[in-house]
Write an enzyme that holds these catalytic residues in place. Structure first.
Site, PDB file in Angstrom:
ATOM      1  N   ARG A  28     127.341  -4.542  52.304  1.00 43.89           N
ATOM      2  CA  ARG A  28     126.556  -5.483  51.392  1.00 43.89           C
ATOM      3  C   ARG A  28     127.477  -6.929  51.452  1.00 43.89           C
ATOM      4  O   ARG A  28     127.570  -7.377  50.324  1.00 43.89           O
ATOM      5  CB  ARG A  28     126.677  -4.836  49.871  1.00 43.89           C
ATOM      6  N   ASP A  77     116.694  -3.855  54.109  1.00 41.34           N
ATOM      7  CA  ASP A  77     116.955  -2.774  53.205  1.00 41.34           C
ATOM      8  C   ASP A  77     116.591  -1.697  53.873  1.00 41.34           C
ATOM      9  O   ASP A  77     115.510  -1.716  54.635  1.00 41.34           O
ATOM     10  CB  ASP A  77     116.217  -3.055  52.028  1.00 41.34           C
ATOM     11  N   TYR A 152     114.765   8.644  47.983  1.00 43.12           N
ATOM     12  CA  TYR A 152     114.026   7.531  47.345  1.00 43.12           C
ATOM     13  C   TYR A 152     112.610   8.019  47.297  1.00 43.12           C
ATOM     14  O   TYR A 152     111.787   7.757  46.171  1.00 43.12           O
ATOM     15  CB  TYR A 152     114.217   6.331  48.030  1.00 43.12           C
TER      16      TYR A 152
END
Ligand code: CP3
Length: 346
Positions: A28, A77, A152
């Site tokens: 990140r 992402d 997810y």
């Protein structure tokens, strides 16, 4: 052994070759702790940012301009290719799935990913970024592991425990297996397309595999990961597997054909290296919280990581997980400079 003059330090370390210093980058590294990133985000939403090659390249390059990082990771992402497969989602800031995938019908309705058709902007961003990077800073392409993406997709939102997908994997083994297969197929073509566009290393994020016990990890998370890495091994790029909180499954991970295993701060790099063996480099594993320590304490925490990794080649310094948005960029500058200074070899 002398440092390899030809390869950038990051790529040499991936291949366990000696380097002039221990290379460092951080997960990140393009993100909200940087004021210049927040400035871009004031004007454009996260999804639009990932879909604009120019803006994605710009935010990828931001941390490289500021710090002496040894590697860059393309700004995107893990859920971007999932949207490419036809799943509607938004970020708040973690991914929220409009209709969580829980039936065989939904699994079969997922579009097989054709990267050039479904996510062309990622390859464009890779080309633009590569053109803007210094030669000694390689660009990393990435994807999420099938189990992490599955978590997810079935939960429909971020979660600490992911109890819904974990129960689902037990209760619906056929739907689960089919979904994992579909995800593995998609990530193979996705990562191959990124390498084709210029990514010089490929990283698979197993962010949530650590929720599984070692038997489940070996039974359900590992096989599709193995298949993905087998599907990439003819490419001439190092393969990195970030095994977040998977310290209890290192014996299984040692069977994977990867160059580098990324580790979180809950495991000792030295102990992990004993299990992973000399054929693998390790990446990690400073606790992101340690960036909040004063300069002297930070140095001693870094010394601990370096000592734990040992003097041999094949260590890439990183945090054990993504940097926190509250982090002071000056602490990152101190970290990078100190790792370089402390590990400088002639
Ligand atoms: O600099 C880099 O590391 C590259 C960019 C990157 C992002 N996401 C940008 C992002 C990478 C490599 C990822 C991978 C990713 N995304 C993972 C695997 C790594 C990990 O952390 O375990 C996971 C699990 C995701 C899913 C995801 N996307 C989450 C949990 C979140 C919220 C994160 C947060 O920090 O709050 C996102 C959104 C996201 N992806 C952001 C960024 C910079 C924050 C979005 C914003 O700007 O609002």
């Amino acid at each position: 052994m002398n440092a390899s003059p030809a390869l950038p330090p990051f790529l040499a370390a991936c291949r366990r070759q000696p380097t002039a210093h221990t290379p460092i980058w951080i997960m990140r590294q393009a993100g909200r702790y940087l004021p210049e990133y927040r400035k871009v985000r004031e004007k454009v939403g996260f999804t639009a940012l990932t879909r604009s090659p120019e803006l994605a390249a710009e935010v990828t390059l931001q941390p490289i301009r500021r710090f002496a990082f040894d590697a860059s990771i393309i700004f995107s992402d893990i859920m971007v290719p999932i949207e490419g497969m036809g799943v509607a989602l938004e970020y708040a800031p973690g991914p929220i799935i409009a209709e969580p995938v829980r039936t065989m019908k939904q699994v079969e309705a997922l579009r097989p990913l054709v990267p050039e058709r479904d996510v062309p902007f990622v390859m464009e961003a890779i080309k633009l970024t590569r053109a803007g990077l210094p030669a000694h800073v390689p660009l990393i392409g990435f994807a999420g592991s099938p189990f992490t993406l599955f978590s997810y997709l079935v939960a429909g939102k971020p979660s600490k425990e992911f109890s819904v997908p974990r129960a689902f994997a037990q209760a619906e083994p056929e739907i689960f297996a089919r979904l994992m297969d579909r995800l593995a197929d998609a990530m193979i073509v996705y990562l191959r397309a990124q390498a084709g566009a210029g990514a010089q290393a490929l990283m698979l994020f197993e962010s949530w595999g650590g929720l599984l016990g070692p038997n489940d990890y070996r039974r359900i998370a590992l096989p599709p990961v193995k298949r993905i890495f087998d599907g990439l091994k003819d490419l001439d790029v190092p393969l990195i597997y970030f095994a977040n909180q998977c310290g209890g499954s290192l014996e299984s991970i040692a069977t994977l054909d990867v160059d580098v295993v990324g580790l979180d701060w809950r495991v000792s790099l030295g102990a992990a290296r004993k299990i992973l063996g000399p054929a693998r480099a390790v990446q990690g594993n400073l606790d992101p919280a340690h960036l909040f320590a004063g300069p002297d304490v930070l140095k001693s925490r870094v010394d601990e990581v370096l000592a734990d990794a040992g003097p041999g080649p094949g260590h890439i310094f990183n945090l054990g997980h993504g940097i926190w948005p509250e982090t002071d960029p000056d602490a990152v500058a101190r970290l990078v400079d100190y790792v370089h200074e402390k590990t400088a070899r002639k």
